[in-house]
Scaffold this motif. Structure first.
Motif, PDB file in Angstrom:
ATOM      1  N   ILE A  78      54.629   9.982 -36.614  1.00  0.00           N
ATOM      2  CA  ILE A  78      54.627  11.320 -35.947  1.00  0.00           C
ATOM      3  C   ILE A  78      54.737  12.433 -36.840  1.00  0.00           C
ATOM      4  O   ILE A  78      53.870  13.300 -36.914  1.00  0.00           O
ATOM      5  N   GLY A  79      55.918  12.298 -37.812  1.00  0.00           N
ATOM      6  CA  GLY A  79      55.900  13.242 -38.887  1.00  0.00           C
ATOM      7  C   GLY A  79      54.520  13.317 -39.862  1.00  0.00           C
ATOM      8  O   GLY A  79      54.115  14.596 -40.226  1.00  0.00           O
ATOM      9  N   ASN A  80      54.173  12.301 -40.092  1.00  0.00           N
ATOM     10  CA  ASN A  80      53.035  12.204 -41.118  1.00  0.00           C
ATOM     11  C   ASN A  80      51.809  12.743 -40.260  1.00  0.00           C
ATOM     12  O   ASN A  80      51.186  13.580 -41.266  1.00  0.00           O
ATOM     13  N   GLN A 232      51.437   6.083 -43.137  1.00  0.00           N
ATOM     14  CA  GLN A 232      50.584   6.194 -42.049  1.00  0.00           C
ATOM     15  C   GLN A 232      50.641   7.136 -40.915  1.00  0.00           C
ATOM     16  O   GLN A 232      51.858   7.348 -40.500  1.00  0.00           O
ATOM     17  N   PRO A 233      49.883   7.586 -40.398  1.00  0.00           N
ATOM     18  CA  PRO A 233      49.884   8.601 -39.250  1.00  0.00           C
ATOM     19  C   PRO A 233      49.928   8.060 -38.019  1.00  0.00           C
ATOM     20  O   PRO A 233      49.703   6.681 -37.808  1.00  0.00           O
ATOM     21  N   ALA A 234      50.314   8.607 -36.837  1.00  0.00           N
ATOM     22  CA  ALA A 234      50.626   7.807 -35.686  1.00  0.00           C
ATOM     23  C   ALA A 234      49.254   7.247 -35.128  1.00  0.00           C
ATOM     24  O   ALA A 234      49.371   6.233 -34.748  1.00  0.00           O
ATOM     25  N   ALA A 235      48.045   7.723 -35.471  1.00  0.00           N
ATOM     26  CA  ALA A 235      46.995   7.151 -34.923  1.00  0.00           C
ATOM     27  C   ALA A 235      46.759   5.729 -35.495  1.00  0.00           C
ATOM     28  O   ALA A 235      46.307   4.775 -34.700  1.00  0.00           O
ATOM     29  N   LEU A 258      52.890   7.937 -25.245  1.00  0.00           N
ATOM     30  CA  LEU A 258      52.836   9.229 -24.623  1.00  0.00           C
ATOM     31  C   LEU A 258      53.436  10.159 -25.551  1.00  0.00           C
ATOM     32  O   LEU A 258      52.802  11.523 -25.473  1.00  0.00           O
ATOM     33  N   LEU A 259      54.468  10.109 -26.376  1.00  0.00           N
ATOM     34  CA  LEU A 259      54.774  11.183 -27.064  1.00  0.00           C
ATOM     35  C   LEU A 259      53.657  11.589 -28.201  1.00  0.00           C
ATOM     36  O   LEU A 259      53.543  12.637 -28.507  1.00  0.00           O
TER      37      LEU A 259
END
Lengths: 285, 310
Positions: A78-80, A232-235, A258-259
């Motif tokens: 999420i930070g990424n 890696q980002p969340a996606a 959800l987050l």
């Protein structure tokens, strides 16, 4: 010419009318349910002590989010995503505003044509169609597996739309403001910073939000350009979560889903409420 | 103001107006400096890839091995290989089916149906329906695809529970239908919004007079509504075609499987070039995709130009 056949026809068409309305209502109800089902799972499962793949009324708990908070990969991703979103936003807003301002204030031959051609180009050279050359260019530049590469590719794809929209905002700023600022001896940078930017703020805000939403959901670019799992980002992490981990940990994934979705949903509905449906026209890829 | 243009002083106005264009005192050089960084970025990461695909598609570039270090020029070999490969044609065919059913038919018809059915209602039902459809479009693709994997799951997915089809493996037995419906779910919001605004612009007087002469709902639709929103239908169809053609998201649902049954062009390029390592061949197929995009985009330009003139 008696009244009977006319009435019969009328009755017939009323029945047909009624039936077609019922059929339409049934189809639209099915469509509505189909739209709702996945969303209900997204909202309920994270709060269920034992989420399953089927929909059920949850056994309410917040434990899943606590688990999520302990998972270093999930939070880091999420930070990424934030880092990529804000990074792209800064590049795009600064470069886009400068370019849009100059294009709005200086007569360049064929300016509007160039702008339109660029906009068109960005819808032709999409992430999917240009994935091989993009991958190759980033490899050659030695930027594979670095955020700089991802940021530059994302910004390059988004900039034409940004300049196009911002130029519209800049065109609507009355030139008399700049004239009077100039009378007091302000230079172009000063004028841009202290006169134009504050007036164009709604446009800049819109572009910033829009860029973050775009980057937040982008899967393909980081998927092909980043290698290390911790970058890696969340996606992308979301995808590897359920494909590589074998047994899916639904408690973790549902809370994570959800987050990861909530910020864009909130942003979107706030913006939509205030300004109406503006995220359109080639604006979502 | 209106009289000043007719006075002989017109020639004197011209230079003053030119100066008024540059009120901020930017000057051409500084303006160039302002524009340059954005244009350079666009040039390197948008324009150059498109051009470079042409060259890359004519080499035997590979991800690993000898051809990675020193790729050789192979001319049109990649194009010949792609165009004679049945799996390329299969992929192109799958893409056409996908665009037709998911984009042109599915999203357009359902989007129109939704816009039509909520046009006269107000309050929470309208908000709920529009909100749900919009949310599907806003949710990140990775999440949306996971939600559909959950919904369609073989053992305990909700769809199997609702339909009483325990154990039906939708993604294996009906993979194409699955990604078509999935993509309709993701993308319909655009058509719905576009048609909503188009419908609200249809003059009510025309609908009223159609009702007065006894036109049925279907006739009203055909003779009043559709002619009025023809331009919107065209715009919508072209944009949806372009976006559906380029989407990579179905990869997140089926990864092109099973056995390549959902390997649409975007997935095919990815599989060929990156896991498959054949960058040259992948670039050749990319160029074909770029050309198709170009054709759709030019058609869109023509349509929107025609509309602006009217």
């Amino acid at each position: 010419m008696t009244a009977t056949p006319v009435r019969k026809v009328a009755a017939n068409s009323t029945v047909r009318h009624f039936l077609s309305r019922v059929a339409f209502a049934v189809i639209m109800t099915i469509v509505g349910v189909l739209f709702a089902l996945p969303m209900v799972w997204l909202v309920l499962a994270p709060f269920d002590a034992t989420p399953s793949l089927s929909l059920s009324w949850p056994d309410w708990t917040l434990d899943n989010f606590a688990r999520l908070a302990e998972n270093p990969y999930a939070l880091r991703s999420i930070g990424n995503s934030l880092l990529l979103g804000i990074g792209t936003m800064i590049i795009v807003v600064v470069l886009g505003a400068l370019a849009a301002y100059a294009m709005s204030r200086i007569r360049i031959p064929g300016r509007d044509g160039i702008l339109y051609a660029l906009l068109l180009l960005s819808s032709i050279v999409t992430g999917t169609a240009a994935m091989v050359p993009t991958f190759q260019i980033i490899t050659q530049l030695g930027l594979i597996n670095s955020y700089v590469g991802v940021l530059l590719v994302l910004a390059g794809g988004i900039l034409p739309t940004v300049i196009f929209i911002l130029k519209d905002f800049m065109d609507s700023i009355p030139k008399s403001y700049e004239e009077s600022a100039r009378l007091y001896g302000a230079g172009p940078f000063r004028i841009l910073r202290d006169v134009v930017a504050p007036i164009a703020r709604p446009g800049l805000a819109f572009i910033s939000i829009w860029t973050i939403v775009q980057v937040w959901g982008n899967f393909l670019v980081p998927f092909i350009l980043l290698r290390s799992p911790d970058m890696q980002p969340a996606a992308v992490l979301m995808y590897t979560f359920y494909t590589e981990s074998g047994q899916a940990d639904l408690r973790l994934i549902s809370a994570f889903a959800l987050l990861f979705s909530a910020p864009v949903l909130i942003i979107y509905f706030v913006v939509n409420r205030r300004y109406g449906f503006r995220f359109h026209g080639g604006i979502k890829s | 103001m209106t009289t000043s243009t007719t006075t002989p002083a017109g020639s004197a106005i011209a230079p003053r107006r030119r100066r008024a264009d540059d009120v901020a005192g930017l000057g051409k050089v500084r303006a160039g400096i302002f524009v340059a960084p954005a244009l350079i970025l666009i040039g390197i990461f948008l324009l150059f890839p498109a051009v470079w695909t042409i060259w890359l598609g004519m080499t035997d570039y590979r991800l690993t091995g000898l051809q990675a270090a020193s790729p050789e020029f192979v001319g049109l070999d990649n194009y010949v290989e792609a165009l004679t490969d049945p799996s390329f044609w299969n992929s192109l065919w799958l893409t056409l089916v996908f665009v037709l059913f998911s984009g042109i038919i599915g999203q357009t018809l359902i989007g129109f149906g939704l816009a039509w059915s909520v046009r006269n209602i107000h309050g929470w039902t309208k908000g709920l329906i529009e909100g749900l459809v919009l949310a599907a479009w806003v949710i990140p693709a990775s999440v949306a695809s996971f939600l559909w994997l959950v919904l369609l799951d073989r053992r305990s997915g909700t769809i199997n529970g609702l339909l009483g089809t325990e154990g039906a493996a939708w993604l294996i037995d009906h993979p194409m239908e699955s990604i078509i419906i999935f993509n309709i779910w993701v993308g319909t919001a655009f058509s719905m919004q576009l048609f909503s605004s188009a419908l609200s612009a249809v003059p009510p007087s025309q609908i009223e007079s159609a009702k007065m002469v006894g036109a049925s709902g279907w006739q009203q639709l055909r003779d009043v509504i559709v002619p009025n929103i023809k331009g919107h239908i065209l715009t919508n169809t072209l944009l949806i075609t372009l976006w559906t053609f380029n989407t990579f998201t179905p990869y997140l649902v089926t990864a092109g499987g099973p056995n390549g049954k959902t390997e649409i062009l975007s997935v095919y390029i990815y599989e060929t070039a990156i896991p498959g390592g054949q960058l040259g061949l992948g670039a050749a197929i990319s160029l074909i995709m770029l050309l198709i995009n170009l054709v759709i985009a030019l058609a869109y330009v023509r349509v929107s130009k025609g509309r602006n003139k009217r």
